[in-house]
Motif scaffolding. Sequence first.
Motif, PDB file in Angstrom:
ATOM      1  N   GLN A   1       0.824  -1.420   0.287  1.00 23.96           N
ATOM      2  CA  GLN A   1      -0.077  -0.039  -0.050  1.00 23.96           C
ATOM      3  C   GLN A   1       0.916   1.157  -0.314  1.00 23.96           C
ATOM      4  OE1 GLN A   1      -2.720  -0.001   3.376  1.00 23.96           O
ATOM      5  NE2 GLN A   1      -3.439  -2.266   2.648  1.00 23.96           N
ATOM      6  N   HIS A   2       2.044   1.324   0.476  1.00 18.80           N
ATOM      7  CA  HIS A   2       2.919   2.410   0.424  1.00 18.80           C
ATOM      8  C   HIS A   2       4.399   2.464   0.098  1.00 18.80           C
ATOM      9  CE1 HIS A   2      -0.172   3.803   3.428  1.00 18.80           C
ATOM     10  NE2 HIS A   2      -0.115   2.685   4.024  1.00 18.80           N
ATOM     11  N   GLU A   3       4.885   3.300  -0.170  1.00 14.21           N
ATOM     12  CA  GLU A   3       6.338   3.394  -0.463  1.00 14.21           C
ATOM     13  C   GLU A   3       7.322   2.706   0.468  1.00 14.21           C
ATOM     14  OE1 GLU A   3       9.623   6.556  -2.418  1.00 14.21           O
ATOM     15  OE2 GLU A   3       7.401   7.044  -2.007  1.00 14.21           O
ATOM     16  N   VAL A   4       8.184   1.642  -0.279  1.00 13.90           N
ATOM     17  CA  VAL A   4       9.047   0.896   0.683  1.00 13.90           C
ATOM     18  C   VAL A   4      10.404   1.581   0.574  1.00 13.90           C
ATOM     19  CG1 VAL A   4       9.967  -1.472   0.871  1.00 13.90           C
ATOM     20  CG2 VAL A   4       7.491  -1.104   0.042  1.00 13.90           C
ATOM     21  N   VAL A   5      11.219   1.531   1.856  1.00 12.77           N
ATOM     22  CA  VAL A   5      12.256   2.059   1.860  1.00 12.77           C
ATOM     23  C   VAL A   5      13.347   0.845   2.413  1.00 12.77           C
ATOM     24  CG1 VAL A   5      11.861   4.559   2.049  1.00 12.77           C
ATOM     25  CG2 VAL A   5      11.975   2.747   4.223  1.00 12.77           C
ATOM     26  N   SER A   6      14.606   0.923   2.782  1.00 14.16           N
ATOM     27  CA  SER A   6      15.395   0.045   3.412  1.00 14.16           C
ATOM     28  C   SER A   6      14.720  -0.444   4.697  1.00 14.16           C
ATOM     29  CB  SER A   6      16.826   0.650   3.552  1.00 14.16           C
ATOM     30  OG  SER A   6      17.339   0.991   2.183  1.00 14.16           O
ATOM     31  N   SER A   7      15.362  -1.712   5.126  1.00 12.72           N
ATOM     32  CA  SER A   7      14.929  -2.237   6.462  1.00 12.72           C
ATOM     33  C   SER A   7      15.410  -1.340   7.703  1.00 12.72           C
ATOM     34  CB  SER A   7      15.515  -3.567   6.712  1.00 12.72           C
ATOM     35  OG  SER A   7      17.046  -3.615   6.583  1.00 12.72           O
ATOM     36  N   ALA A   8      14.823  -1.835   8.550  1.00  5.52           N
ATOM     37  CA  ALA A   8      15.460  -0.771   9.779  1.00  5.52           C
ATOM     38  C   ALA A   8      16.969  -1.083  10.193  1.00  5.52           C
ATOM     39  CB  ALA A   8      14.634  -1.404  11.088  1.00  5.52           C
ATOM     40  N   GLU A   9      17.425  -2.175   9.802  1.00  8.11           N
ATOM     41  CA  GLU A   9      18.836  -2.349  10.109  1.00  8.11           C
ATOM     42  C   GLU A   9      19.691  -1.686   9.205  1.00  8.11           C
ATOM     43  OE1 GLU A   9      19.985  -4.380  12.408  1.00  8.11           O
ATOM     44  OE2 GLU A   9      18.237  -5.462  13.265  1.00  8.11           O
ATOM     45  N   GLU A  10      19.249  -1.138   8.100  1.00  9.65           N
ATOM     46  CA  GLU A  10      19.773  -0.475   6.764  1.00  9.65           C
ATOM     47  C   GLU A  10      19.376   1.010   6.688  1.00  9.65           C
ATOM     48  OE1 GLU A  10      18.746  -3.050   3.747  1.00  9.65           O
ATOM     49  OE2 GLU A  10      20.581  -4.178   3.885  1.00  9.65           O
ATOM     50  N   HIS A  11      18.942   1.613   8.102  1.00  8.93           N
ATOM     51  CA  HIS A  11      18.665   2.715   8.266  1.00  8.93           C
ATOM     52  C   HIS A  11      17.424   3.276   7.453  1.00  8.93           C
ATOM     53  CE1 HIS A  11      22.798   2.686   9.763  1.00  8.93           C
ATOM     54  NE2 HIS A  11      22.959   2.290   8.570  1.00  8.93           N
ATOM     55  N   GLY A  12      16.334   2.721   7.149  1.00  8.87           N
ATOM     56  CA  GLY A  12      15.184   2.871   6.239  1.00  8.87           C
ATOM     57  C   GLY A  12      14.450   4.292   6.953  1.00  8.87           C
ATOM     58  N   PHE A  13      14.530   4.471   8.351  1.00 11.07           N
ATOM     59  CA  PHE A  13      14.044   5.885   8.457  1.00 11.07           C
ATOM     60  C   PHE A  13      14.807   6.941   8.141  1.00 11.07           C
ATOM     61  CE2 PHE A  13      14.565   9.398  11.485  1.00 11.07           C
ATOM     62  CZ  PHE A  13      13.263   9.684  11.777  1.00 11.07           C
ATOM     63  N   SER A  14      16.070   6.814   7.942  1.00  7.35           N
ATOM     64  CA  SER A  14      16.956   7.986   7.425  1.00  7.35           C
ATOM     65  C   SER A  14      16.451   8.135   5.976  1.00  7.35           C
ATOM     66  CB  SER A  14      18.246   7.869   7.576  1.00  7.35           C
ATOM     67  OG  SER A  14      18.594   7.904   8.834  1.00  7.35           O
ATOM     68  N   GLU A  15      16.401   6.886   5.106  1.00  4.51           N
ATOM     69  CA  GLU A  15      16.108   6.962   3.811  1.00  4.51           C
ATOM     70  C   GLU A  15      14.715   7.553   3.398  1.00  4.51           C
ATOM     71  OE1 GLU A  15      15.198   3.886   0.068  1.00  4.51           O
ATOM     72  OE2 GLU A  15      16.869   3.266   1.648  1.00  4.51           O
ATOM     73  N   ALA A  16      13.770   7.098   4.361  1.00  4.55           N
ATOM     74  CA  ALA A  16      12.458   7.477   4.011  1.00  4.55           C
ATOM     75  C   ALA A  16      12.412   9.227   4.058  1.00  4.55           C
ATOM     76  CB  ALA A  16      11.429   7.057   5.072  1.00  4.55           C
ATOM     77  N   ILE A  17      13.008   9.814   5.428  1.00  3.71           N
ATOM     78  CA  ILE A  17      13.024  10.985   5.507  1.00  3.71           C
ATOM     79  C   ILE A  17      13.829  11.932   4.314  1.00  3.71           C
ATOM     80  CG2 ILE A  17      13.784  12.885   7.175  1.00  3.71           C
ATOM     81  CD1 ILE A  17      11.529  11.483   8.199  1.00  3.71           C
ATOM     82  N   LYS A  18      14.731  11.348   3.937  1.00  2.64           N
ATOM     83  CA  LYS A  18      15.581  11.962   2.879  1.00  2.64           C
ATOM     84  C   LYS A  18      14.479  12.136   1.648  1.00  2.64           C
ATOM     85  CE  LYS A  18      20.116  11.034   4.703  1.00  2.64           C
ATOM     86  NZ  LYS A  18      21.311  10.368   4.605  1.00  2.64           N
ATOM     87  N   ARG A  19      14.051  10.905   1.036  1.00  2.00           N
ATOM     88  CA  ARG A  19      12.957  10.902   0.192  1.00  2.00           C
ATOM     89  C   ARG A  19      11.876  12.041   0.216  1.00  2.00           C
ATOM     90  NH1 ARG A  19      11.551   4.908  -1.911  1.00  2.00           N
ATOM     91  NH2 ARG A  19      13.532   3.906  -1.565  1.00  2.00           N
ATOM     92  N   PHE A  20      11.409  11.947   1.534  1.00  2.00           N
ATOM     93  CA  PHE A  20      10.370  12.883   1.739  1.00  2.00           C
ATOM     94  C   PHE A  20      10.919  14.374   1.510  1.00  2.00           C
ATOM     95  CE2 PHE A  20       8.111  15.633   4.964  1.00  2.00           C
ATOM     96  CZ  PHE A  20       7.003  15.509   4.307  1.00  2.00           C
ATOM     97  N   PHE A  21      11.836  14.665   1.869  1.00  2.02           N
ATOM     98  CA  PHE A  21      12.296  16.099   1.885  1.00  2.02           C
ATOM     99  C   PHE A  21      12.778  16.503   0.423  1.00  2.02           C
ATOM    100  CE2 PHE A  21      12.262  16.428   6.556  1.00  2.02           C
ATOM    101  CZ  PHE A  21      11.875  17.482   6.810  1.00  2.02           C
ATOM    102  N   LYS A  22      13.355  15.540  -0.236  1.00  2.52           N
ATOM    103  CA  LYS A  22      13.559  15.738  -1.802  1.00  2.52           C
ATOM    104  C   LYS A  22      12.370  16.027  -2.491  1.00  2.52           C
ATOM    105  CE  LYS A  22      16.386  13.634  -5.426  1.00  2.52           C
ATOM    106  NZ  LYS A  22      17.069  12.306  -5.988  1.00  2.52           N
ATOM    107  N   LYS A  23      11.319  15.231  -2.181  1.00  3.81           N
ATOM    108  CA  LYS A  23      10.022  15.450  -3.026  1.00  3.81           C
ATOM    109  C   LYS A  23       9.263  16.500  -2.569  1.00  3.81           C
ATOM    110  CE  LYS A  23       9.409  10.564  -3.986  1.00  3.81           C
ATOM    111  NZ  LYS A  23       8.271   9.433  -3.408  1.00  3.81           N
ATOM    112  N   ALA A  24       9.439  16.918  -1.206  1.00  2.00           N
ATOM    113  CA  ALA A  24       8.809  18.472  -0.585  1.00  2.00           C
ATOM    114  C   ALA A  24       9.580  19.324  -1.315  1.00  2.00           C
ATOM    115  CB  ALA A  24       8.931  18.565   0.736  1.00  2.00           C
TER     116      ALA A  24
END
Length: 275
Positions: free
Chosen positions: A252-275
């Motif tokens: 249902q949603h956009e997928v980023v790297s796993s928690a072990e591979e800093h998926g949170f950081s990847e999601a935030i960077k994608r979000f601000f890039k699009k913003a």
Amino acid sequence: MNQKLIVTDYDGTLASNHGAVSSQNRALLDQLGQEKHIRVIATGRNLYSVKKVIDRNFPIDYVIFTTGAGIIHWPSQKILVSHHLDEKSIQTTFDCFKRNQMDFMIHQPIPDNHYFQFFSTGFHNEDFVFRKRHYGLYCREGNLNSLPSLATQFVGVLRPEQSERVFNQIKTDLHTLNTVRATSPFDHKSIWVEVFSHLAGKHRAADFLLRELNLSHTDTVAIGNDYNDIDLLSWAEKAYVVQNGIEELKDQHEVVSSAEEHGFSEAIKRFFKKA
């Protein structure tokens, strides 16, 4: 850039399944704070459990705990919101769980909701037993004839032979309350059935903060991994799921790297890039 409301699940999303937050994710949270964005952790953990893994200086503004039953302003440690089940809801949920032959716990009101009483069917339920042992002195066997008049939540643990059908039946029977499915943080496979006040929920708590802070919904982002994140991710303007998340969310949603591979950081960077 407009101030953003950033809401992330903790275990298996911001942190690994072992409860550790990477230095990369922590550094990004620091940076977000410097840029005046609002950083929120939304977790199924109770406050006692949160404080075991997050220190007082952790770079966060708010913690939504116990799946939205409570909200705490982290720097001041002031509890802003707490939702509880009343006497009628407790009796209704108790009868439903007994009818469905559930092994379950009833948790005391916030902020002491790490204390609970348990009710066992006597059938083998390894995850249920492990949770009792994990909390040790904080739990006791419940009295069938003396239920509490106020509680934060019920936590039922499905046994391996009980199917998802039991969860769906309970959710239907308790439609006036907030019934949430979660994956056990202990064996990472058992299904938990958690019941809260209809006012509780990660998405409702996030929406409360949005209104209190007078922010726009278009400036919200959420990151999650499990069943108890479904409503939060649907609520946010933009949502991401880490690779180790459940398939239902990844569909249902956009997928980023796993928690072990800093998926949170990847999601935030994608979000601000699009913003």
